[in-house]
Design a protein around this motif. Sequence first.
Motif, mmCIF file in Angstrom:
data_model
loop_
_atom_site.group_PDB
_atom_site.id
_atom_site.type_symbol
_atom_site.label_atom_id
_atom_site.label_comp_id
_atom_site.label_asym_id
_atom_site.label_seq_id
_atom_site.Cartn_x
_atom_site.Cartn_y
_atom_site.Cartn_z
ATOM 1 N N MET A 1 -6.383 3.022 -6.892
ATOM 2 C CA MET A 1 -7.302 2.052 -6.297
ATOM 3 C C MET A 1 -7.591 0.970 -7.329
ATOM 4 O O MET A 1 -7.794 1.263 -8.506
ATOM 5 C CB MET A 1 -8.602 2.729 -5.862
ATOM 6 N N ARG A 2 -7.578 -0.262 -6.868
ATOM 7 C CA ARG A 2 -7.831 -1.369 -7.785
ATOM 8 C C ARG A 2 -9.253 -1.293 -8.310
ATOM 9 O O ARG A 2 -10.219 -1.203 -7.552
ATOM 10 C CB ARG A 2 -7.593 -2.709 -7.101
ATOM 11 N N ALA A 3 -9.388 -1.315 -9.638
ATOM 12 C CA ALA A 3 -10.704 -1.222 -10.272
ATOM 13 C C ALA A 3 -11.254 -2.596 -10.629
ATOM 14 O O ALA A 3 -12.467 -2.815 -10.570
ATOM 15 C CB ALA A 3 -10.618 -0.363 -11.532
ATOM 16 N N GLN B 1 -7.239 2.190 -10.961
ATOM 17 C CA GLN B 1 -7.718 3.530 -11.283
ATOM 18 C C GLN B 1 -6.819 4.536 -10.589
ATOM 19 O O GLN B 1 -6.529 4.410 -9.391
ATOM 20 C CB GLN B 1 -9.158 3.717 -10.806
ATOM 21 N N VAL B 2 -6.333 5.526 -11.327
ATOM 22 C CA VAL B 2 -5.540 6.592 -10.746
ATOM 23 C C VAL B 2 -6.362 7.878 -10.770
ATOM 24 O O VAL B 2 -7.439 7.935 -11.360
ATOM 25 C CB VAL B 2 -4.208 6.783 -11.503
ATOM 26 N N GLU B 3 -5.860 8.885 -10.104
ATOM 27 C CA GLU B 3 -6.602 10.137 -9.971
ATOM 28 C C GLU B 3 -6.937 10.725 -11.335
ATOM 29 O O GLU B 3 -6.084 10.824 -12.212
ATOM 30 C CB GLU B 3 -5.777 11.138 -9.164
ATOM 31 N N GLY B 4 -8.216 11.073 -11.513
ATOM 32 C CA GLY B 4 -8.658 11.691 -12.756
ATOM 33 C C GLY B 4 -9.276 10.716 -13.742
ATOM 34 O O GLY B 4 -9.815 11.146 -14.766
ATOM 35 N N GLN B 5 -9.224 9.420 -13.467
ATOM 36 C CA GLN B 5 -9.784 8.438 -14.391
ATOM 37 C C GLN B 5 -11.227 8.094 -14.025
ATOM 38 O O GLN B 5 -11.604 8.112 -12.849
ATOM 39 C CB GLN B 5 -8.944 7.158 -14.399
ATOM 40 N N VAL C 1 -11.315 -14.997 -16.402
ATOM 41 C CA VAL C 1 -12.491 -14.600 -15.616
ATOM 42 C C VAL C 1 -12.271 -13.207 -15.040
ATOM 43 O O VAL C 1 -11.150 -12.817 -14.717
ATOM 44 C CB VAL C 1 -12.781 -15.601 -14.477
ATOM 45 N N VAL C 2 -13.375 -12.471 -14.954
ATOM 46 C CA VAL C 2 -13.354 -11.116 -14.397
ATOM 47 C C VAL C 2 -13.970 -11.167 -13.004
ATOM 48 O O VAL C 2 -15.034 -11.753 -12.810
ATOM 49 C CB VAL C 2 -14.145 -10.146 -15.294
ATOM 50 N N TRP C 3 -13.314 -10.563 -12.031
ATOM 51 C CA TRP C 3 -13.853 -10.544 -10.680
ATOM 52 C C TRP C 3 -13.327 -9.305 -9.939
ATOM 53 O O TRP C 3 -12.507 -8.563 -10.462
ATOM 54 C CB TRP C 3 -13.522 -11.823 -9.918
ATOM 55 N N SER C 4 -13.840 -9.083 -8.748
ATOM 56 C CA SER C 4 -13.468 -7.933 -7.928
ATOM 57 C C SER C 4 -13.660 -6.637 -8.700
ATOM 58 O O SER C 4 -12.772 -5.779 -8.751
ATOM 59 C CB SER C 4 -12.006 -8.062 -7.451
ATOM 60 N N ASP C 5 -14.844 -6.496 -9.304
ATOM 61 C CA ASP C 5 -15.178 -5.295 -10.067
ATOM 62 C C ASP C 5 -15.670 -4.222 -9.107
ATOM 63 O O ASP C 5 -16.749 -4.344 -8.522
ATOM 64 C CB ASP C 5 -16.256 -5.633 -11.105
ATOM 65 N N ARG C 6 -14.895 -3.157 -8.928
ATOM 66 C CA ARG C 6 -15.236 -2.119 -7.953
ATOM 67 C C ARG C 6 -16.324 -1.163 -8.440
ATOM 68 O O ARG C 6 -16.757 -0.296 -7.688
ATOM 69 C CB ARG C 6 -13.970 -1.321 -7.611
#
Length: 329
Positions: free
Chosen positions: A142-144, A291-295, A322-327
């Motif tokens: 999942m995109r972090a 992010q992968v499983e376990g992180q 720039v930082v954006w789309s922070d899950r």
Amino acid sequence: MKADKVIERGVIAWMADNPVAANLLMIIVMAGGLAAIIGIEKEVFPTFPTETVSVVVPYPGSSPEEVEQGIVLRAEEAVQDVVGIKKITSQAREGVGAVHINMHPGTEMNAALAKIKNRIDGISSFPVDAEQPVVDVAQWRMRAMRLSLFGDLTERQFKELADELRDELLALPDVTQVTIDGVRKYEIVIDVSENALEQYGLTFEQVAMAVRKRSQDLPGGKLRTSEGAITLRSVSQAYTGEEFADITVLSRADGTRIRLGDIATVRDGFDEQATLSRVNAKPAVTLSAYQVEGQDVLAMTEALRQWAAQKQGDLPPGVELVVWSDRSV
């Protein structure tokens, strides 16, 4: 009922008579709770097993129709009767075919992977130019966070800077997967002149074979000496347009050689797929961390934010990050 009250009064009375032991017990419980909180895996959304096997077969230079006929349909036919399959979905794109096999819940994925891999490896009718199939269990991710570079740079400069930053992100201890979006892939185009082929008495197949054979790294065995073994290797893989143009297509008895650049126009650039990526009306490229499983997504995004803040001062003039789309927020 009376027994319960006696027990209750007995426990309370014991704690009242032994305050040190009671406080010690409370401290142990609190310490255990804190230790458990620290060790709990933190996720924005719960993870689920994918129960999907992916088959990817690169087929360089092919059209989607050729990929469908030569790769996708044959892979589907080979695995369709494997026990436990719920659904098969496929994609045929330019230069690559992908088959995604969804298994029923509860399927033993290692056994399913082995069966599907055996079926795919047993296909002998794949096109000659198709590369080795890659068969593996699809990994949940999942995109972090997204980080975008924008400013006044050429496409090649953006590509080189993005590749450099991607390597830096993957060096962070909490980051394992980063993709780059908004830039095209490198591509070398070789336009062979028919007049030149006639002039030198060559065919297109001869030129293609020469490029295929002479642009590759080959092992040369080992040379054993008194001081040890020396590994020999022929390094001739071409990577740039100039290196391809210098490939020898034909060598004559008098020592002269016909180079690829003598009979073709070699262009070192990007593929023809149109890509538009802009931030604040300026050209941009985006790096997406997954992010992968376990992180721990919270630790990952915190590390990314710190890295971005430190990296901003090291970027070329006129380029911003720039930082954006922070899950995680």
